[in-house]
Design a protein around this motif. Structure first.
Motif: not given
Length: 169
Positions: A128-137, A147-152
Motif C-alpha cells: 500500500y505504501g509502495r516502499a522498498t525493503a530497504a526503506e521499510i528496514a 524485512v524480506k523474511s517477514r514480507l515472505h
C-alpha cells in the motif's frame, strides 16, 4: 388525415431535395437536415397535405418549408441544443462497476487483519505504501533480510487467509 402512402411518396419525391438543401443552409448540419426533412414529411402526412394540382403544389411546398423552418427554430431554442455541443474528441471510456473492487478491498482488509502485526506492518508498507525493503528496514530499524523474511511469510499467510475466504485457489 392522408393515409395514402403514394401521396407521401410524391411529396417526398417533389420537395425533399429542395427542402433538405434549405435546411442544410439554415443549420449547416447535413445529418440534422435529414431529420428535419423526415419530421416535416411525417407532419405533412399526418395533416393530409397534398399537391394534387398546381395551386395545391405551391401551397404544399410553402407549408413544408414553413414547418421545416419552425422545426429548426424550435431545435435551436431547445434546452437540449443549449446543453449539447459537437466535439471531435471521443468521450472517456466506460467506467466499470466498482462493487467488485469494494468487495475485494474488504476481503483483503479482513484477511490482513488476521496476520500477526509484524507481518501485517511490512506487507502494508510494501504494497500500500509502495516502499522498498530497504526503506521499510530503515523506517522500522530492522535489517533488510528480516524485512524480506517477514514480507515472505506475511504474503504466505495472507494467501492462506484469502484461500479460506474462497478468493484464491
Amino acid at each position: 388525415m392522408a393515409s395514402d402512402p403514394a401521396v407521401l411518396d410524391r411529396l417526398h419525391r417533389e420537395h425533399a431535395t429542395a427542402l433538405w438543401n434549405y435546411v442544410v443552409r439554415l443549420t449547416g448540419d447535413r445529418v440534422a437536415a435529414q431529420d428535419v426533412v423526415q419530421e416535416t414529411m411525417l407532419r405533412a402526412w399526418r395533416q393530409g397535405i397534398t399537391d394534387d394540382d398546381h395551386q395545391r403544389a405551391t401551397s404544399a411546398r410553402a407549408w413544408l418549408f414553413t414547418v421545416a423552418r419552425h422545426l429548426v427554430i424550435d431545435e435551436a431554442r431547445s434546452a437540449r441544443h443549449r446543453r449539447e455541443f459537437p466535439t471531435d474528441e471521443l468521450p472517456e471510456g466506460r467506467i466499470g462497476d466498482q462493487v467488485d473492487a469494494v468487495f475485494d478491498a474488504a476481503l483483503v482488509s479482513d484477511a490482513l487483519g488476521t496476520l500477526p502485526m509484524i507481518h501485517r506492518e511490512v506487507v502494508v508498507r510494501a504494497y500500500y505504501g509502495r516502499a522498498t525493503a530497504a526503506e521499510i528496514a530503515e523506517d522500522l530499524g530492522l535489517p533488510v533480510g528480516t524485512v524480506k523474511s517477514r514480507l515472505h511469510y506475511g504474503l504466505r499467510a495472507l494467501r492462506l487467509a484469502l484461500q479460506e475466504r474462497g478468493v484464491t485457489r
